[in-house]
Design an enzyme around this catalytic site. Sequence first.
Site, PDB file in Angstrom:
ATOM      1  N   CYS A  85     162.241  36.692 112.121  1.00 47.32           N
ATOM      2  CA  CYS A  85     163.055  36.356 110.881  1.00 47.32           C
ATOM      3  C   CYS A  85     163.560  37.886 110.463  1.00 47.32           C
ATOM      4  O   CYS A  85     162.968  38.865 110.535  1.00 47.32           O
ATOM      5  CB  CYS A  85     161.782  35.880 109.738  1.00 47.32           C
ATOM      6  SG  CYS A  85     162.222  36.205 108.128  1.00 47.32           S
ATOM      7  N   GLN A 126     166.659  30.762 110.288  1.00 46.95           N
ATOM      8  CA  GLN A 126     166.797  29.443 110.819  1.00 46.95           C
ATOM      9  C   GLN A 126     167.858  28.673 110.578  1.00 46.95           C
ATOM     10  O   GLN A 126     168.359  27.973 111.375  1.00 46.95           O
ATOM     11  CB  GLN A 126     165.363  28.749 110.451  1.00 46.95           C
ATOM     12  CG  GLN A 126     165.106  27.456 111.249  1.00 46.95           C
ATOM     13  CD  GLN A 126     164.076  26.667 110.725  1.00 46.95           C
ATOM     14  OE1 GLN A 126     163.093  27.252 110.684  1.00 46.95           O
ATOM     15  NE2 GLN A 126     163.971  25.353 110.866  1.00 46.95           N
ATOM     16  N   CYS A 156     155.942  34.773 108.504  1.00 47.31           N
ATOM     17  CA  CYS A 156     156.266  35.418 107.312  1.00 47.31           C
ATOM     18  C   CYS A 156     155.872  34.458 106.284  1.00 47.31           C
ATOM     19  O   CYS A 156     155.295  35.004 105.150  1.00 47.31           O
ATOM     20  CB  CYS A 156     157.499  35.722 107.116  1.00 47.31           C
ATOM     21  SG  CYS A 156     158.802  34.637 107.150  1.00 47.31           S
TER      22      CYS A 156
END
Length: 195
Positions: A85, A126, A156
């Site tokens: 991420c 994503q 996360c």
Amino acid sequence: MKEMNTAGKEVDQPRIERAVREILCAIGEDPDREGLLETPARVARMYAELFAGLHADPSIHLKKFFTEEYDEIVVVKNIGFNSMCEHHLLPFMGKVHIGYLPRGKVIGLSKLARVVETISHRPQLQERMTKEIADLLVHELDVKGAGVVIEAVHSCMTVRGVRKQGSTCVTSAMNGSFRKDVRTRTEFLHLIHEK
């Protein structure tokens, strides 16, 4: 030592090592204690591996195709991936389902997994990853339509912040006939969820 990533770009591992050493000091750790002595080098090697797709071109995996007059949906599901991420530099992992409706060209199935591998090995979102894969199929293979669904667990969200174990993020991108024709989209979604 500087290591080359898959695109031939240098990853400045000594710089990463210095940064990791500084982080260890900043959190109150002793980077010279036995258990942490090699941690900066390990993290630098790990980052070189995890971000190897940063400067790589995923379209190279779609250059070799086969001429085939097949006009039904092709689906490859449950392609496992790990990514990072870009907001917290924490991993998210899951599976990618890809479907496309050929227009005279089909691709080797492992090539789709290679595309996922390349795109996932960079700081990522994503949502962007989902769209990039679908768009790539349309542009490189000139397919009638493409659909991509990604299901992932984001650390996360599970190990920090709200700490919600078991939560999954699902994203989809539909192009061409997968977007315009509800029957094509429905068939794709049925195929990826069927046991």
